[in-house]
Design a protein around this motif. Sequence first.
Motif, PDB file in Angstrom:
ATOM      1  N   ASN A  95       7.596   8.210   2.094  1.00  0.00           N
ATOM      2  CA  ASN A  95       7.320   6.795   1.818  1.00  0.00           C
ATOM      3  C   ASN A  95       7.886   5.982   2.968  1.00  0.00           C
ATOM      4  OD1 ASN A  95       6.075   6.790  -0.876  1.00  0.00           O
ATOM      5  ND2 ASN A  95       8.006   7.712  -1.515  1.00  0.00           N
ATOM      6  N   SER A  96       7.135   4.944   3.367  1.00  0.00           N
ATOM      7  CA  SER A  96       7.565   4.160   4.538  1.00  0.00           C
ATOM      8  C   SER A  96       8.559   3.080   4.117  1.00  0.00           C
ATOM      9  CB  SER A  96       6.348   3.536   5.224  1.00  0.00           C
ATOM     10  OG  SER A  96       5.754   2.587   4.364  1.00  0.00           O
ATOM     11  N   SER A 106      11.671  -2.679   1.630  1.00  0.00           N
ATOM     12  CA  SER A 106      10.260  -3.083   1.630  1.00  0.00           C
ATOM     13  C   SER A 106       9.436  -1.913   2.171  1.00  0.00           C
ATOM     14  CB  SER A 106      10.065  -4.331   2.489  1.00  0.00           C
ATOM     15  OG  SER A 106      10.532  -4.074   3.783  1.00  0.00           O
ATOM     16  N   LEU A 107       8.114  -2.064   2.113  1.00  0.00           N
ATOM     17  CA  LEU A 107       7.240  -1.014   2.653  1.00  0.00           C
ATOM     18  C   LEU A 107       6.826  -1.416   4.059  1.00  0.00           C
ATOM     19  CD1 LEU A 107       5.025  -0.465  -0.520  1.00  0.00           C
ATOM     20  CD2 LEU A 107       6.649   1.180   0.426  1.00  0.00           C
ATOM     21  N   CYS A 110       1.517  -1.298   4.095  1.00  0.00           N
ATOM     22  CA  CYS A 110       1.003  -1.425   2.719  1.00  0.00           C
ATOM     23  C   CYS A 110      -0.279  -2.267   2.699  1.00  0.00           C
ATOM     24  CB  CYS A 110       2.050  -2.028   1.786  1.00  0.00           C
ATOM     25  SG  CYS A 110       2.536  -3.700   2.201  1.00  0.00           S
ATOM     26  N   ASN A 111      -0.796  -2.487   1.520  1.00  0.00           N
ATOM     27  CA  ASN A 111      -2.002  -3.287   1.241  1.00  0.00           C
ATOM     28  C   ASN A 111      -3.279  -2.734   1.861  1.00  0.00           C
ATOM     29  OD1 ASN A 111      -0.643  -5.156  -0.336  1.00  0.00           O
ATOM     30  ND2 ASN A 111      -0.107  -6.428   1.420  1.00  0.00           N
ATOM     31  N   SER A 114      -1.714   2.690   4.889  1.00  0.00           N
ATOM     32  CA  SER A 114      -0.623   3.456   4.269  1.00  0.00           C
ATOM     33  C   SER A 114      -0.136   4.491   5.276  1.00  0.00           C
ATOM     34  CB  SER A 114      -1.128   4.169   3.010  1.00  0.00           C
ATOM     35  OG  SER A 114      -2.167   5.079   3.354  1.00  0.00           O
ATOM     36  N   ARG A 188      -2.437   4.185  -0.295  1.00  0.00           N
ATOM     37  CA  ARG A 188      -1.961   2.793  -0.400  1.00  0.00           C
ATOM     38  C   ARG A 188      -1.407   2.555  -1.794  1.00  0.00           C
ATOM     39  NH1 ARG A 188      -7.395  -0.087   2.166  1.00  0.00           N
ATOM     40  NH2 ARG A 188      -7.466   1.347   3.911  1.00  0.00           N
ATOM     41  N   GLU A 191       1.783   4.821  -2.577  1.00  0.00           N
ATOM     42  CA  GLU A 191       2.966   4.352  -1.831  1.00  0.00           C
ATOM     43  C   GLU A 191       3.418   2.994  -2.373  1.00  0.00           C
ATOM     44  OE1 GLU A 191       2.176   4.636   2.418  1.00  0.00           O
ATOM     45  OE2 GLU A 191       1.453   6.696   2.184  1.00  0.00           O
ATOM     46  N   MET A 192       2.462   2.176  -2.827  1.00  0.00           N
ATOM     47  CA  MET A 192       2.848   0.851  -3.350  1.00  0.00           C
ATOM     48  C   MET A 192       3.413   0.917  -4.767  1.00  0.00           C
ATOM     49  SD  MET A 192       0.394  -2.036  -1.660  1.00  0.00           S
ATOM     50  CE  MET A 192      -1.195  -1.356  -2.048  1.00  0.00           C
TER      51      MET A 192
END
Length: 215
Positions: A95-96, A106-107, A110-111, A114, A188, A191-192
Motif C-alpha cells: 500500500n502506498s 495518506s495515500l 489514489c482516485n 493506484s 484503486r 488500496e483506498m
Amino acid sequence: MKIGIFGTGMVGSAIGTKLVSLGHEVKMGSRTTANAKGAEWVKANGAKASQGTFADAAAYGEMLFNCTHGMASLDVLKQAGAQNLKGKVLVDVANSLDFSKGMPPSLAVCNTDSLGEQIQRSFPEVKVVKALNTVNCNLMVNPSVVKGDHDLFICGNDAQAKTKVVDILKNWFGWKSVIDLGDITAARATEMLLPIWVRLMGLYKSPNFNFKIVK
Ligand SMILES: NC(=O)c1ccc[n+]([C@@H]2O[C@H](COP(=O)([O-])OP(=O)(O)OC[C@H]3O[C@@H](n4cnc5c(N)ncnc54)[C@H](OP(=O)(O)O)[C@@H]3O)[C@@H](O)[C@H]2O)c1
C-alpha cells in the motif's frame, strides 16, 4: 515451488514463513545481501529459506510477492530487474501509505491511479495480481484469526495469473471467500480501503478484523 519475496518486514516474514512451512523454497530479497531482518528470518526457517538482493529474489522465484514499503515498491522492482520479473506472477501486497505528515497516513497515489497499476504499467511483462493488501499480515496466511465469514479482494489483468493466486489463497493460506474485482484498475478501490482500515484499527486497538460483503 521456488518463491521470491521482496521485503524483510512483518509481511514478507509472515508470508515467507507460511510458504516454507508448506514445503516451498523461499528467497527473501532486500536492498543488501545480508539484511539483518532477512538473516534472522533465514535462521528461524531453516534450509528452505534464503536471502539475497531484490534481484536475487526476483531471479530465484517462479512466483513473486511484493511486500515492500509502498512508496519504495517501484524502485524495488527496478532493482529487481525487468528481465528477472518477465512473465512471472507478482502478488502485490503493498500500500502506498505516506507517513511523512504523521498519523493517519495518506495515500501517495489514489482516485485515478493506484500502486498496482503503476507497477503493471512500469513492468508490462509481469503479471500483477493485487491481493492481501486489505488485511493484517497475521490474517494473510491464517484467516481463521478472525472468526466467521469474511472476504478477500483480488484484481489483475491476467485471468490465468488470478486463477493461480486464488488457488494459493484458498488451498495454501486457507481463504474461503475471494472476490475477484476485475482488472488491475480495481487496485484503486482496494488500496483506498486503507484509510478506513487504519481508522478501524485505531477504534478496535487490534489489527485482527476484516471486511465482509453482505448482499
Ligand atoms: N503490516 C501489515 O500487516 C500489512 C498489511 C497489508 C499490507 N501491508 C503492506 O505491505 C508492505 C510491507 O509492509 P511491512 O510492514 O512488512 O514492511 P515495510 O516496513 O512497509 O517495508 C519493508 C521493506 O521495504 C523496503 N524498503 C523500505 N524503504 C525502501 C527504499 N527507500 N528503497 C527500497 N526498499 C525499501 C525494505 O528494504 P530493506 O529490506 O532493504 O530494508 C523492506 O524490505 C507495505 O506496503 C504495507 O503497506 C502491510
